[in-house]
Design a protein around this motif. Structure first.
Motif, PDB file in Angstrom:
ATOM      1  N   GLY A   1     -24.315  21.868 -13.671  1.00  0.00           N
ATOM      2  CA  GLY A   1     -23.449  21.728 -14.759  1.00  0.00           C
ATOM      3  C   GLY A   1     -22.256  22.038 -14.773  1.00  0.00           C
ATOM      4  O   GLY A   1     -21.699  21.716 -15.991  1.00  0.00           O
ATOM      5  N   ASN A   2     -21.688  21.899 -13.567  1.00  0.00           N
ATOM      6  CA  ASN A   2     -20.585  22.651 -13.499  1.00  0.00           C
ATOM      7  C   ASN A   2     -19.430  22.080 -12.262  1.00  0.00           C
ATOM      8  O   ASN A   2     -19.565  22.577 -11.323  1.00  0.00           O
ATOM      9  CB  ASN A   2     -21.169  24.159 -12.909  1.00  0.00           C
ATOM     10  N   VAL A   3     -18.574  21.889 -12.661  1.00  0.00           N
ATOM     11  CA  VAL A   3     -17.440  20.706 -11.840  1.00  0.00           C
ATOM     12  C   VAL A   3     -17.345  21.732 -10.551  1.00  0.00           C
ATOM     13  O   VAL A   3     -16.684  20.930  -9.618  1.00  0.00           O
ATOM     14  CB  VAL A   3     -16.153  19.973 -12.726  1.00  0.00           C
ATOM     15  N   THR A   4     -16.825  22.942 -11.025  1.00  0.00           N
ATOM     16  CA  THR A   4     -16.207  23.417 -10.545  1.00  0.00           C
ATOM     17  C   THR A   4     -16.473  24.347  -9.047  1.00  0.00           C
ATOM     18  O   THR A   4     -15.582  23.718  -8.018  1.00  0.00           O
ATOM     19  CB  THR A   4     -15.964  25.457 -11.573  1.00  0.00           C
TER      20      THR A   4
ATOM     21  N   SER B   1     -18.566  29.327 -15.353  1.00  0.00           N
ATOM     22  CA  SER B   1     -17.908  29.215 -14.609  1.00  0.00           C
ATOM     23  C   SER B   1     -16.825  30.647 -14.711  1.00  0.00           C
ATOM     24  O   SER B   1     -16.245  31.076 -13.336  1.00  0.00           O
ATOM     25  CB  SER B   1     -16.971  28.634 -14.810  1.00  0.00           C
ATOM     26  N   ASP B   2     -16.792  31.012 -15.822  1.00  0.00           N
ATOM     27  CA  ASP B   2     -16.269  32.905 -15.617  1.00  0.00           C
ATOM     28  C   ASP B   2     -16.933  33.239 -14.254  1.00  0.00           C
ATOM     29  O   ASP B   2     -15.611  34.046 -13.340  1.00  0.00           O
ATOM     30  CB  ASP B   2     -16.028  33.243 -17.219  1.00  0.00           C
TER      31      ASP B   2
ATOM     32  N   VAL C   1     -23.591  18.885  -8.307  1.00  0.00           N
ATOM     33  CA  VAL C   1     -22.384  19.327  -9.055  1.00  0.00           C
ATOM     34  C   VAL C   1     -22.760  18.602 -10.461  1.00  0.00           C
ATOM     35  O   VAL C   1     -23.428  19.787 -11.069  1.00  0.00           O
ATOM     36  CB  VAL C   1     -21.625  18.946  -9.148  1.00  0.00           C
ATOM     37  N   GLU C   2     -24.463  18.305 -10.670  1.00  0.00           N
ATOM     38  CA  GLU C   2     -24.308  17.227 -12.002  1.00  0.00           C
ATOM     39  C   GLU C   2     -25.777  18.080 -12.321  1.00  0.00           C
ATOM     40  O   GLU C   2     -26.370  18.926 -13.196  1.00  0.00           O
ATOM     41  CB  GLU C   2     -25.022  16.038 -12.155  1.00  0.00           C
TER      42      GLU C   2
ATOM     43  N   LEU D   1      -8.882  28.941  -8.171  1.00  0.00           N
ATOM     44  CA  LEU D   1      -8.750  27.351  -8.054  1.00  0.00           C
ATOM     45  C   LEU D   1      -9.790  26.084  -9.288  1.00  0.00           C
ATOM     46  O   LEU D   1     -10.026  25.037  -9.408  1.00  0.00           O
ATOM     47  CB  LEU D   1      -9.375  26.662  -7.110  1.00  0.00           C
ATOM     48  N   SER D   2      -9.478  27.438 -10.806  1.00  0.00           N
ATOM     49  CA  SER D   2     -10.422  26.167 -11.478  1.00  0.00           C
ATOM     50  C   SER D   2      -9.669  25.620 -13.218  1.00  0.00           C
ATOM     51  O   SER D   2     -10.082  25.439 -13.976  1.00  0.00           O
ATOM     52  CB  SER D   2     -11.032  27.168 -12.022  1.00  0.00           C
TER      53      SER D   2
ATOM     54  N   ARG E   1     -27.643  27.380 -16.457  1.00  0.00           N
ATOM     55  CA  ARG E   1     -26.156  27.084 -16.508  1.00  0.00           C
ATOM     56  C   ARG E   1     -25.212  28.589 -15.843  1.00  0.00           C
ATOM     57  O   ARG E   1     -25.483  29.504 -15.817  1.00  0.00           O
ATOM     58  CB  ARG E   1     -25.966  27.171 -17.913  1.00  0.00           C
TER      59      ARG E   1
ATOM     60  N   ARG F   1     -11.074  23.506 -21.320  1.00  0.00           N
ATOM     61  CA  ARG F   1     -12.590  24.077 -20.924  1.00  0.00           C
ATOM     62  C   ARG F   1     -13.430  23.883 -22.083  1.00  0.00           C
ATOM     63  O   ARG F   1     -13.025  24.372 -23.002  1.00  0.00           O
ATOM     64  CB  ARG F   1     -12.390  25.428 -20.801  1.00  0.00           C
TER      65      ARG F   1
ATOM     66  N   VAL G   1     -15.357  12.950 -17.248  1.00  0.00           N
ATOM     67  CA  VAL G   1     -16.559  13.989 -17.113  1.00  0.00           C
ATOM     68  C   VAL G   1     -16.029  15.289 -16.298  1.00  0.00           C
ATOM     69  O   VAL G   1     -15.756  16.314 -16.890  1.00  0.00           O
ATOM     70  CB  VAL G   1     -17.584  13.671 -16.882  1.00  0.00           C
ATOM     71  N   GLU G   2     -15.545  14.842 -15.034  1.00  0.00           N
ATOM     72  CA  GLU G   2     -14.742  15.814 -14.721  1.00  0.00           C
ATOM     73  C   GLU G   2     -13.446  16.931 -15.002  1.00  0.00           C
ATOM     74  O   GLU G   2     -13.265  17.452 -14.877  1.00  0.00           O
ATOM     75  CB  GLU G   2     -14.204  15.285 -12.955  1.00  0.00           C
TER      76      GLU G   2
ATOM     77  N   TYR H   1     -23.832  18.537 -28.746  1.00  0.00           N
ATOM     78  CA  TYR H   1     -23.826  17.040 -29.640  1.00  0.00           C
ATOM     79  C   TYR H   1     -25.347  16.899 -29.814  1.00  0.00           C
ATOM     80  O   TYR H   1     -26.067  17.587 -28.719  1.00  0.00           O
ATOM     81  CB  TYR H   1     -23.124  15.667 -29.011  1.00  0.00           C
TER      82      TYR H   1
ATOM     83  N   SER I   1     -29.216  20.085 -24.486  1.00  0.00           N
ATOM     84  CA  SER I   1     -28.210  19.697 -23.172  1.00  0.00           C
ATOM     85  C   SER I   1     -29.349  20.387 -21.645  1.00  0.00           C
ATOM     86  O   SER I   1     -29.324  20.992 -20.875  1.00  0.00           O
ATOM     87  CB  SER I   1     -27.573  21.915 -23.557  1.00  0.00           C
TER      88      SER I   1
ATOM     89  N   GLY J   1     -14.978  19.527 -17.466  1.00  0.00           N
ATOM     90  CA  GLY J   1     -15.276  20.363 -16.108  1.00  0.00           C
ATOM     91  C   GLY J   1     -16.622  20.043 -17.062  1.00  0.00           C
ATOM     92  O   GLY J   1     -17.546  21.664 -16.561  1.00  0.00           O
ATOM     93  N   ASN J   2     -17.468  19.236 -17.899  1.00  0.00           N
ATOM     94  CA  ASN J   2     -18.772  19.733 -18.560  1.00  0.00           C
ATOM     95  C   ASN J   2     -19.300  18.253 -18.487  1.00  0.00           C
ATOM     96  O   ASN J   2     -19.079  17.105 -18.778  1.00  0.00           O
ATOM     97  CB  ASN J   2     -17.935  20.385 -19.794  1.00  0.00           C
ATOM     98  N   VAL J   3     -20.756  18.711 -17.414  1.00  0.00           N
ATOM     99  CA  VAL J   3     -21.226  17.560 -17.780  1.00  0.00           C
ATOM    100  C   VAL J   3     -22.417  16.987 -18.438  1.00  0.00           C
ATOM    101  O   VAL J   3     -22.793  15.546 -19.081  1.00  0.00           O
ATOM    102  CB  VAL J   3     -22.237  17.927 -16.051  1.00  0.00           C
ATOM    103  N   THR J   4     -22.844  17.766 -19.722  1.00  0.00           N
ATOM    104  CA  THR J   4     -22.912  17.511 -21.595  1.00  0.00           C
ATOM    105  C   THR J   4     -22.647  15.940 -21.813  1.00  0.00           C
ATOM    106  O   THR J   4     -23.385  15.284 -22.678  1.00  0.00           O
ATOM    107  CB  THR J   4     -23.160  18.950 -21.905  1.00  0.00           C
TER     108      THR J   4
END
Lengths: 799, 799
Positions: free
Chosen positions: B568-571, B356-357, B564-565, A343-344, B353, A353, A564-565, A361, B344, A568-571
């Motif tokens: 840091g991973n929306v999954t 997600s893998d 979720v925030e 489901l990723s 962190r 990704r 952001v969604e 950044y 970060s 997939g990365n909140v950063t």
């Protein structure tokens, strides 16, 4: 000329209201606009005079100008406010019937209702997810076939020469798809054109856009978007998902389909505007969620665009629908892609990704990002301005369905030709790596083992192109390719939006932005000789995409969350927010957002969040409509029929007043009744005399009103005999006995706040004796807006 | 007995109102509660009689019971509604002065205001971020010193025996910190106890909690939370950040500090409840954002808890403040940690962190997650129930500051002892890897190169323990360790929440949940013999943490987004949502959320989102307070002073009526005036006679009202001479001339919706002649709630 606007205007067909909007041209008026706020005829109606005040002079003059028949100039229609859009009733009609039903209902009954709301939201999520799935698979299949055929053809002719045949093949295939999509939209359901987001915005705002949540619209929308994306137009399939979700919600929540004439006898409680609106919010959210894999973004979109009153349980339900929708889409797509249970990969578009390690950044990049936001705002404003003029042109000259289809075909052919030319003349060859991401790498004139880089951008569905721009290795594109691509795609996308095809603007915007963003990244890297790790072109492509999209649609919080969604990365939250904010500020300086432009061009009475800042000097007395047509609590049937049949006013809400017997005191407000209610009453002949004679007659129930909702018959279809005209009708039980009222001195911002926060349709203005002196409706509030020179007033028009 | 409640109740000191809330016990009342809704004395006041209706009989009886002096039983105070909390005015007071100012202001003026709003939000973000930074660094330093000292001590005594000395050292250090924190809170500012979230919820809901946004509160809160976390209590430093952010916002936005007696002559326009509330929302959001590195979660928190009316620009500003706050915190922390520019690691707590893998989830795990959600709901309900009884106990018996401090010391000592015992008797030794994450690995009786696993959970700040549970390698804990830890920490945390220390409940909840979640993961892995990749204990720790937190606080959308925030991973969006939803449904079945319990125990008139479902049979006539004290438009000063001085009523809003001259018709409503306005008028002696004699006297301006805001002097401090008592006061210019009104037959849900959506404080009920017959205030609406047996009515009490 009278049907000029028929196909371009959202509410053109007029088959709902039966009367409104016919016979008056939108722009090049030759007929004299009818008096809009003046009641004629129907002598026996109780009428309350216009409250006289000197302040009103200006107002009267400007209003009565058209009546005198010499409008000096027909203004552009963004300076008009159409009177033909009706309002939705987001305030419950609390009449006796309703209150009795509510009082009868037990605690358990309310709990069951709550559970059915959750069930409906679940269904909305599932169906929206399935539709998204269907669109995705169909587009992939069709586009796959198309590109495969063309690729083989090109490869064949690259050797032997005669590539013009490939071009023709490409153009013909595109045109074939677009022809199907265009005909469906132009001939069967013009409201399905475009992304549907402006229409859903209006619906949630409380404006009734005819046919916007019909089953037919959904069908045309879904098939249309498949055709336009497969037809290679510069469009996305994401915007239409929002509209589709909304239609699904409106259908499911009513437990019946009026189009299919099927009533499942379910969810009858939800057959009113208030409840339906909540479900439509959920549907729109589910649509966003399926499109971008962004459930939270979906909720925020719905709230930002629609809900004025935030309710925790409602929000939670909307979130549930969004989650289910993403989950359904993912689940079925994962099966389709042969990886069941993975489901990723959420959403129709996902940005792939972004590994936060490689593309972190640094704070010194933030000013760069803001600079790119400014560029995005500028380019967005340019895009919107060009599209604005194009839309005006279309409203004036491209109004017949056949012309619209031809324009769509032209765009399809031009898109194919331009793409082909760009690819043909490009000499940006890149080595084809072992694990290349290109679906259809075109070798063309490149050496063996290399592919044409321009083709990855043009010879692909836009979704894939975006992903390539985000994730391909640095060096996959040379700057010239990106520059040329940005330039051509910008104009193609701008031309395409507003065509009579079902299509969204999100993906083209992202694509344009990603292209120039990547270009920025490459240029930055070339300025700093030590090849810094931070100037990753993929990261700059993402920032550029955000900037361009923000510059065009000007959404705020919801867009940040969606982006952001999708990454997939909140950063990236902070940079994306900064970029969107800059883009919005810069863009707003020059031009409004694309959706707002289209709403304005349709002259929709759209209510913004707050009254214009400088409107405190206006009071309810000045903004209200008067005189008001009122009914007595016990009114003659003939009078009611006459008032309802009066095509020159077409009022929808009538204050009910009570006259003290044997007294010359003026009548006092005691309720408010709607046209739709009166029509149901007339249809069921709820007359005092008949009730007396037929005591056993079934009492009219709330169910009768719900059955008629939302397509109430026009008054013309109801036959009232001459005898019946003399009967009396008792409105006591059916009117809303406690309408909201304001005193006449209330300031406009205060009236506005009440109206907007409660989602009203009619607000009665009373004097200090509780006598009706005016009625404030949506158009009275929507016509004031803040222009360049302070507060401006839009003209009302019957268009 | 009269001061039983003084230190436990939020609004105890009464130094704001000057009159309210003194001398009436909260629970074990020996005094007779004063008549609450009846006006006595002040003969010349124009009064409008109670509207007589038979329906009212029940109501009257239940209300007047206490007046007769024989209350049969003093109920628990969650069945009471306190009359001592005032409302905030979230509706603008649109009097002539205000309207004149608004009308004078140009378009540019409004734009400047808008810019200052943005500036203020930026300042709020920066200051909140700095405070978070300060707390974080201080806690780290202090806790670091403490653990280092104890570790060395333990290491010394492990060899030679006599570890009881280490225990005593640990307990003494803990108690020292807690003593400082407890004394500050209990003696200087009791309102700073706990997390502050319930108080901020109430504030945003519109209830004035005295001293909640004062500078002193902020100081005590910040220093207190440092002490309690460093003191090793089972508390977090995140909840207090929300309160701190809100105080910062309330301070900054007013451009002055009343406590410090400094007025910067800035932002004077924002000196009213409406504007202040918006900034406090932003501050709370900034607090959440800094605490969890969750800017979007912060915005949603503010909206979920506070804003009833969603405004796009406001939301966007709140988001800006949130973003700035996270950014500031990150920026300074990155410098502190020696990695400047690395942004970060957001938030005070971050969950580390999640790749997600390695920890993807599969759809067949979803039922497992929901099962864990149910467990979380059950445990949460248990936690809340225990805490509920504990709080009742505290309200009854632990009311003196010295007792409160002693209880805190006891908890600190017990926490240290229990932790030490658990570590001492644990034989869970784990090898100390080369890149171990443990800050203070305790070897104790383990072999060389190993460390005590129980100590990673207990001998650490709670934040670090949570991260260890999430991310340590599978096998770092054995099941017994986790089980014991869950059990002890559960009761410790439950005992700790509600102590007179400044502390949050988020982290303890997460820690409990992470422990049993990890246990679940380990057990699952042991049931499936092939050691599957999916049963990662870290993942289950995360799910357990979400379940437990959801079960305790019952927040919905915002908590999902915060979690979720923070990961840091929306999954993880879908599983977290499912878990939170299950936890909420299961938990709500047994017991309310922790914050709601505490709000209820304080008898705060809190308005929920909607009126109770089964309240349609109630109308405005039944819920309103009557008779109403009204003033004439031109009123005698003596009358006004008498009414305001009447301590038995202490009304805050007075309808203004106008009597038709030489007529016996009843008076009509023409405005509404507040106590605070009257006090300012009296203070400046705005009397008709004086105005005539001193023509040159400066006219009273809006500025005078703003200068007095928000601490209006009590009426007792204003001297009115006997001569002046005979003067007249003209209220025309100062009253709100267009108050919202409802007819008396309006149903309760309709009244509720109007009141809640517009943030009203007083809603005038009028008859059909526009005569005042009642007044609906917050307490009239808040006292109806849905109990187990249908609609219940809370008793009003002066406590």
């Amino acid at each position: 000329m009278a049907n000029i606007t028929k196909k371009v205007s959202w509410s053109s067909r007029g088959d709902d209201s039966g009367l409104a909007g016919e016979g008056t041209p939108l722009l090049n008026g030759t007929e004299i606009p009818k008096p809009s706020r003046q009641l004629s005829g129907s002598g026996s109606v109780f009428r309350i005079g216009r409250f006289s005040t000197v302040d009103l002079e200006d107002d009267i003059t400007s209003e009565e100008d058209p009546i005198r028949g010499r409008p000096k100039e027909i203004p552009h229609n963004e300076k008009l406010l159409s009177l033909k859009y009706e309002s939705l009733d987001y305030d419950n009609i609390e009449n006796q019937l309703f209150l009795e039903e509510e009082r009868r209902m037990s605690h358990m009954g309310f709990r069951c209702l709550e559970i059915s709301r959750w069930v409906i939201c679940g269904l909305i999520g599932i169906l929206t997810g399935l539709i998204a799935c269907f669109i995705d698979i169909m587009v992939e299949k069709l586009a796959g076939c198309k590109y495969q055929v063309i690729k083989e053809n090109i490869e064949k002719f690259t050797e032997v020469g005669g590539l013009s045949i490939s071009l023709i093949l490409w153009a013909v295939l595109n045109c074939a798809f677009v022809l199907v999509g265009g005909i469906m939209v132009a001939y069967f359901e013009p409201i399905a054109a475009g992304s549907g987001i402006p229409q859903i915005k209006c619906y949630l705002n409380g404006v009734k856009i005819p046919r916007v949540v019909r089953l037919k619209t959904l069908l045309v929308k879904v098939l249309g978007v498949i055709c336009s994306v497969a037809g290679g137009l510069a469009v996305g399939k994401e915007g239409p998902m929002i509209h589709s979700g909304a239609v699904v919600a409106a259908g499911v929540s009513q437990g019946r389909s009026t189009s299919l004439k099927r009533d499942f006898k379910m969810f009858e409680y939800f057959r009113r505007d208030t409840e339906k609106r909540d479900f439509v919010s959920a549907g729109a959210a589910a649509g966003v969620s399926a499109a971008f894999g962004a459930p939270v973004g979906g909720v925020l979109f719905s709230l930002e665009e629609g809900a004025s009153f935030w309710n925790q349980m409602l929000t939670w339900r909307i979130f549930f629908a969004s989650m289910i929708s993403t989950f359904t889409l993912n689940f079925f797509l994962s099966i389709y892609h042969g990886k069941p249970g993975d489901l990723s990969n959420p959403g129709l578009i996902n940005f792939g990704r972004f590994e936060s390690d490689s593309v972190a950044y640094y704070y010194y990049e933030l000013p760069l990002f803001m600079g790119m936001g400014a560029i995005g705002g500028l380019l967005g404003a340019l895009f919107n301005s060009i599209n604005y003029w194009l839309t005006i042109f279309r409203i004036r000259y491209v109004h017949r369905p056949c012309l619209q289809v031809m324009e769509a075909l032209l765009v399809a052919a031009v898109t194919a030709t331009v793409s082909f030319t760009m690819i043909y003349f490009s000499n940006d060859c890149q080595p084809l790596g072992p694990e290349h991401n290109e679906e259809y790498p075109l070798q063309l004139f490149c050496a063996d083992g290399e592919y044409n880089s321009m083709a990855t951008a043009f010879f692909n569905t836009p979704e894939r192109s975006v992903r390539s721009l985000f994730h391909n290795q640095p060096g996959s594109y040379n700057p010239l390719t990106l520059g040329l691509f940005t330039l051509t795609y910008f104009f193609l996308a701008c031309w395409t939006y507003g065509l009579a095809v079902s299509a969204g603007v999100f993906i083209p915007s992202l694509l344009i932005g990603a292209a120039w963003g990547r270009l920025c990244g490459i240029l930055l890297a070339s300025f700093t000789p030590t090849s810094p790790i931070w100037a990753d072109p993929g990261k700059y492509a993402l920032i550029g995409a955000a900037a361009q999209l923000g510059g065009i649609v000007r959404m705020t919080l919801s867009l940040t969350v969606i982006m952001v969604e999708a990454t997939g990365n909140v950063t990236y939250g902070l940079p994306i927010m900064l970029v969107l904010m800059t883009a919005k500020i810069v863009g707003d300086y020059f031009q409004e957002g694309l959706y707002d432009i289209h709403i304005k061009l349709q002259s929709v009475p759209f209510l913004h969040w707050e009254a214009p800042a400088t409107s405190h000097w206006l009071t309810a007395r000045e903004v209200m409509s008067s005189p008001v047509t009122c009914f007595n609590r016990i009114e003659k049937v003939g009078t009611i029929v006459d008032v309802l049949s009066n095509t020159s006013t077409n009022h929808n809400g009538f204050p009910v007043v009570v006259q003290v017997l044997d007294s010359d005191e003026p009548a006092k407000l005691c309720g408010l009744i709607l046209r739709s209610q009166l029509i149901v009453l007339l249809k069921h002949k709820v007359f005092v005399e008949l009730a007396r004679s037929r005591l056993s007659q079934r009492k009219l129930q709330l169910k009768d009103f719900r059955d008629a909702y939302p397509r109430f018959p026009p008054i013309q279809s109801i036959h009232v005999s001459q005898d019946e005209r003399e009967c009396m009708m008792d409105l006591t039980e059916f009117m809303n006995a406690t309408p909201y009222t304001v005193p006449q001195d209330t300031s406009l911002p205060r009236v506005f706040k009440l109206f907007r926060a409660l989602g009203l349709r009619h607000l009665v203005v009373v004097d200090d004796e509780n006598r009706v002196i005016g009625l404030v409706t949506r158009k009275d509030l929507a016509r004031y807006h803040l222009g360049k020179h302070g507060l401006e007033e839009l003209q009302l028009a019957q268009t």
